[in-house]
Design an enzyme around this catalytic site. Sequence first.
Site, PDB file in Angstrom:
ATOM      1  N   ASP A  14       6.761   2.807  -0.729  1.00 46.84           N
ATOM      2  CA  ASP A  14       6.394   4.222  -0.627  1.00 46.84           C
ATOM      3  C   ASP A  14       7.089   5.074  -1.694  1.00 46.84           C
ATOM      4  OD1 ASP A  14       5.121   3.314   1.709  1.00 46.84           O
ATOM      5  OD2 ASP A  14       6.838   3.840   2.962  1.00 46.84           O
ATOM      6  N   GLU A 174      -3.552   8.171   4.307  1.00 46.35           N
ATOM      7  CA  GLU A 174      -2.122   8.513   4.362  1.00 46.35           C
ATOM      8  C   GLU A 174      -1.588   8.772   2.964  1.00 46.35           C
ATOM      9  OE1 GLU A 174      -0.796   4.974   6.318  1.00 46.35           O
ATOM     10  OE2 GLU A 174      -0.809   3.783   4.488  1.00 46.35           O
TER      11      GLU A 174
END
Length: 505
Positions: A14, A174
């Site tokens: 991420d 997302e």
Amino acid sequence: MNYKNPVISGFHPDPSVCRAGDDYYLVTSSFEYFPGVPLFHSKDLVNWTQLGHVLTRPEQLDLSRAPSSGGIFAPTIREHQGTFYMVTTNVTAGGNFFVHTNDPCGEWSDPFFVDHPGIDPDLFFDEDGTVYFTSSANGDSGPGIYQSRIDLKTGKRVTDVTFLWSGTGGQYPEAPHIYRIGKWYYLMMAEGGTEYGHMETIARSERPDGPFESCPHNPILTHRSLLKSIHATGHADLVQTPDGDWWAVFLGIRPHGYPKRHHIGRETFLAPVTWTEDGWPTIGDNGTVSETMPTGNLPLQPAAPPPSKDDFDGAALAPCWNTMRRSDPELWSLGEKESCLTLRGSETTLNEIGAPAFVARRQQHFNCDVSAHMMFEPQRDGEEAGIAVYMNDRFHYELAVTRIAGERKIIFRRKIGSLQKIENEAPWTSDSIVLHVKAVREQYTFGFSNGIGTPFWFGSGETSLLATEVAGGFTGVMFALYATGNGAKCESPAHFDWFQYEALE
Ligand code: 6LW
């Protein structure tokens, strides 16, 4: 000139990046580990040095109830008018929050919690001073990207939360980021889930709050169903160099075998971004990337690799080290015995959602040799200290010194889900031992020595049994020095006077 992907190997998922002048800063997720949110610096986007962590104080990070892969999810880092902001989610305590600092190498503020749902928050500062808070949530319009405006001074939301976009139909929309480039506001996001269907898509609007029009050539990055060594590419963030070039950082995995498995976690990759004439970006080579890629105009400045041996001489642990859920001076300390890391085992074992005596670093290379010199005299049956290859509370291997029926033993144990077994044990009479783990792509081999000569190899375990596809979760394998009293406090400390991590790639 070429550079090598991943640019930050091992469990570093991420990624989010920002630039301030000639300096780039990058953060990644950290889940149940403390301190939280590893922070890296680079001058060239390729060579990264870990500065430390963003969340270093217990007031910033409560992981007490975080299960494995709970806690801190995907962060975003941004610089705005000389202040750095890092926004993330503690999924187990408090939800979305941001912290800020004027000096990314120094301390960051206490958290400002934001009453906005979901995960993977993004901060966007518009030219008129409005601050947009954008996340992935499951709201009135279903799973998708939702936005509100916030007051940066207080973290308070000043508008309702509105729906922006659900993407192109992939599961788990997302990791949104908003950028203003020219006349367009771009909303870039990930879809397909952080596994093999992962992809990056983008849309744009003339307003930061939409309506957003999907890019005609989405996805702009994906490796789904390709015959490639890299998979699951997505969760990207864009950055522009001082020369005006655009680059993307994103996560990917390097699995092996069939069916595929990966055990060292989701890693951070880098690829150039190109733009079509009508203003749509593509990442890498038409949405695909490689382990070797051309450097373009990046002014490569190789950083010295961190030393392979840690003598535990300093006043603080090096930035690569992590503890579990909290950092507790009762569980670990430096300098108690000269130039040693000392662990004091508590009742807590590695099988629990708790804070065992545990100091760990990531496995960042498939092939590596790990060793540590330990001094430990277990006083009571059950006192145990050693080295673990740790994926999560249910999946780990360990080589340890313990006491069984009054006798000091070296043991090798495997814990694979509900199966747990000491696979090998032998008497060990000395207070001192060198523990060895040899990692290759498919296997870990465990051995020990008295520090002289070759290790006595004592047990082994498949890497695939610790893989994400087996063990679950969002993290990757760590090498942990640990101690436990297995239900009672250890009377005796374990002293480690060095730890060595030798990359063999
Ligand atoms: C991250 C989210 C995700 O927040 O995994 O599956 C989460 N998707 O983008 C943890 O890395």
